[in-house]
Scaffold this active site. Structure first.
Site, PDB file in Angstrom:
ATOM      1  N   LYS A  40      64.934  43.570  75.561  1.00 18.70           N
ATOM      2  CA  LYS A  40      65.076  42.643  76.673  1.00 18.70           C
ATOM      3  C   LYS A  40      63.751  42.000  77.024  1.00 18.70           C
ATOM      4  CE  LYS A  40      68.016  46.206  78.492  1.00 18.70           C
ATOM      5  NZ  LYS A  40      68.042  47.302  79.453  1.00 18.70           N
ATOM      6  N   GLY A  41      62.658  42.622  76.572  1.00 20.39           N
ATOM      7  CA  GLY A  41      61.323  42.251  77.039  1.00 20.39           C
ATOM      8  C   GLY A  41      60.941  40.793  76.850  1.00 20.39           C
ATOM      9  N   GLU A  97      58.534  37.726  70.615  1.00 27.91           N
ATOM     10  CA  GLU A  97      58.356  39.103  71.087  1.00 27.91           C
ATOM     11  C   GLU A  97      57.483  39.094  72.345  1.00 27.91           C
ATOM     12  OE1 GLU A  97      59.248  41.899  71.574  1.00 27.91           O
ATOM     13  OE2 GLU A  97      58.797  43.258  69.916  1.00 27.91           O
ATOM     14  N   ASP A  98      57.649  40.087  73.173  1.00 23.98           N
ATOM     15  CA  ASP A  98      56.801  40.186  74.366  1.00 23.98           C
ATOM     16  C   ASP A  98      55.404  40.694  74.004  1.00 23.98           C
ATOM     17  OD1 ASP A  98      57.738  42.732  73.739  1.00 23.98           O
ATOM     18  OD2 ASP A  98      58.528  43.176  75.734  1.00 23.98           O
ATOM     19  N   ASP A 101      52.480  45.920  69.426  1.00 30.85           N
ATOM     20  CA  ASP A 101      51.681  47.109  69.712  1.00 30.85           C
ATOM     21  C   ASP A 101      51.400  47.809  68.379  1.00 30.85           C
ATOM     22  OD1 ASP A 101      50.536  49.141  71.255  1.00 30.85           O
ATOM     23  OD2 ASP A 101      52.438  50.139  71.622  1.00 30.85           O
ATOM     24  N   LYS A 129      48.234  43.775  71.167  1.00 31.25           N
ATOM     25  CA  LYS A 129      47.290  44.890  71.342  1.00 31.25           C
ATOM     26  C   LYS A 129      46.824  45.306  69.952  1.00 31.25           C
ATOM     27  CE  LYS A 129      49.449  47.575  75.018  1.00 31.25           C
ATOM     28  NZ  LYS A 129      50.123  48.859  75.274  1.00 31.25           N
ATOM     29  N   PHE A 150      48.507  50.042  79.119  1.00 25.79           N
ATOM     30  CA  PHE A 150      49.949  49.842  79.270  1.00 25.79           C
ATOM     31  C   PHE A 150      50.204  48.788  80.330  1.00 25.79           C
ATOM     32  CE2 PHE A 150      54.332  50.597  80.402  1.00 25.79           C
ATOM     33  CZ  PHE A 150      54.905  50.762  79.157  1.00 25.79           C
ATOM     34  N   VAL A 151      50.908  47.725  79.935  1.00 27.41           N
ATOM     35  CA  VAL A 151      51.133  46.615  80.867  1.00 27.41           C
ATOM     36  C   VAL A 151      52.617  46.442  81.179  1.00 27.41           C
ATOM     37  CG1 VAL A 151      49.043  45.313  80.306  1.00 27.41           C
ATOM     38  CG2 VAL A 151      51.100  44.987  78.908  1.00 27.41           C
ATOM     39  N   ASP A 157      58.508  46.176  80.689  1.00 27.31           N
ATOM     40  CA  ASP A 157      58.959  47.192  81.649  1.00 27.31           C
ATOM     41  C   ASP A 157      58.254  48.519  81.449  1.00 27.31           C
ATOM     42  OD1 ASP A 157      60.269  47.795  79.101  1.00 27.31           O
ATOM     43  OD2 ASP A 157      61.415  49.262  80.240  1.00 27.31           O
ATOM     44  N   ARG A 163      60.073  44.377  85.253  1.00 27.06           N
ATOM     45  CA  ARG A 163      60.239  43.217  84.361  1.00 27.06           C
ATOM     46  C   ARG A 163      60.122  41.890  85.112  1.00 27.06           C
ATOM     47  NH1 ARG A 163      62.125  44.951  79.302  1.00 27.06           N
ATOM     48  NH2 ARG A 163      63.597  46.662  79.322  1.00 27.06           N
TER      49      ARG A 163
HETATM   50  P1  IMP Z   1      55.657  48.183  68.498  1.00 21.07           P
HETATM   51  O1  IMP Z   1      56.841  48.411  67.615  1.00 21.07           O
HETATM   52  O2  IMP Z   1      54.859  49.444  68.716  1.00 21.07           O
HETATM   53  O3  IMP Z   1      54.808  47.015  68.081  1.00 21.07           O
HETATM   54  O4  IMP Z   1      56.231  47.953  69.934  1.00 21.07           O
HETATM   55  C1  IMP Z   1      56.676  46.798  70.408  1.00 21.07           C
HETATM   56  C2  IMP Z   1      57.494  47.052  71.661  1.00 21.07           C
HETATM   57  O5  IMP Z   1      56.982  48.137  72.427  1.00 21.07           O
HETATM   58  C3  IMP Z   1      57.412  45.871  72.581  1.00 21.07           C
HETATM   59  O6  IMP Z   1      58.440  44.962  72.302  1.00 21.07           O
HETATM   60  C4  IMP Z   1      57.578  46.498  73.943  1.00 21.07           C
HETATM   61  O7  IMP Z   1      58.948  46.594  74.248  1.00 21.07           O
HETATM   62  C5  IMP Z   1      57.013  47.875  73.804  1.00 21.07           C
HETATM   63  N1  IMP Z   1      55.630  47.955  74.354  1.00 21.07           N
HETATM   64  C6  IMP Z   1      54.480  48.091  73.651  1.00 21.07           C
HETATM   65  N2  IMP Z   1      53.399  48.119  74.468  1.00 21.07           N
HETATM   66  C7  IMP Z   1      53.892  47.986  75.721  1.00 21.07           C
HETATM   67  C8  IMP Z   1      53.263  47.914  77.014  1.00 21.07           C
HETATM   68  O8  IMP Z   1      52.041  47.961  77.192  1.00 21.07           O
HETATM   69  N3  IMP Z   1      54.108  47.775  78.066  1.00 21.07           N
HETATM   70  C9  IMP Z   1      55.466  47.692  77.939  1.00 21.07           C
HETATM   71  N4  IMP Z   1      56.085  47.746  76.757  1.00 21.07           N
HETATM   72  C10 IMP Z   1      55.311  47.899  75.651  1.00 21.07           C
HETATM   73 MG    MG Z   2      60.236  44.680  73.217  1.00 20.51          MG
END
Ligand code: IMP
Ligand code: MG
Length: 173
Positions: A40-41, A97-98, A101, A129, A150-151, A157, A163
């Site tokens: 949903k982000g 994507e939001d 990470d 990040k 963490f944001v 969220d 959100r």
């Molecule tokens: P990845 O698969 O680790 O790259 O994660 C991506 C997803 O993790 C994002 O779409 C977010 O939903 C969640 N995420 C990663 N870092 C944060 C954060 O700092 N705050 C909130 N959600 C996060």
């Molecule tokens: Mg996400």
């Protein structure tokens, strides 16, 4: 008690999205452009980004994915919970994507999207990040690079809260 500190203000976000929209328009062919938001982000970023692209054929799609649960770091496991409603074969696609990470989510999604044979596949993220990357992913459009904190807010969220904040904030506990 947790507290919030503004990291990127609403005005900064909106100014950057205007630039990203203009750049995307300049780098697109003029045919249908599918913006695929990851629920949903990404839904708030997607809705502002779509309005920043001056083209009549911007189309909105969503996919659902689960990987995080209620924690603050990825479980390392990604599951598709909602697929596209449309065939994107032969079309320009931008996955929206939001935040990127670890890169686990996007590297999984890129694999899935390649099998659908789009004309082009690009990735846009509001936040990046880079310090936390575990899987390499090529991101075409990055709104802001942020440190390893963490944001929440502007779609992001913590356990489904925050959100609807207009700014991106660091959540401190
Ligand atoms: P990845 O698969 O680790 O790259 O994660 C991506 C997803 O993790 C994002 O779409 C977010 O939903 C969640 N995420 C990663 N870092 C944060 C954060 O700092 N705050 C909130 N959600 C996060
Ligand atoms: Mg996400």
């Amino acid at each position: 008690m947790s507290s919030l500190r503004v990291l990127i203000s609403e005005a900064q976000i909106q100014a950057r999205i205007a630039e990203m929209g203009a750049q995307i328009a300049k780098e697109s062919s003029g045919g249908p452009l599918y913006l695929v938001g990851i629920l949903k982000g990404a839904c708030i970023f997607l809705s502002d980004l779509a309005r920043a692209i001056p083209s009549p054929s911007v189309r909105l799609e969503f996919i659902g994915i689960s990987s995080y649960g209620k924690g603050k770091s990825t479980s390392g496991e990604v599951k598709l919970t909602k697929d596209l409603d449309t065939m994107v074969e032969g079309c320009d696609v931008i996955v929206v994507e939001d935040i990127v990470d670890s890169g686990v989510t996007l590297s999984y999604l890129v694999q899935i999207f390649r099998q659908r044979n789009p004309k082009s596949l690009r990735i846009a993220t509001l936040l990046d990040k880079p310090e936390r990357r575990m899987r390499p992913v090529h991101v075409d459009y990055v709104g802001f690079k942020i440190p390893d904190e963490f944001v929440v807010g502007y779609g992001l969220d913590f356990a489904e809260d925050y959100r609807n904040l207009k700014d991106v904030c660091v959540l401190q506990e």
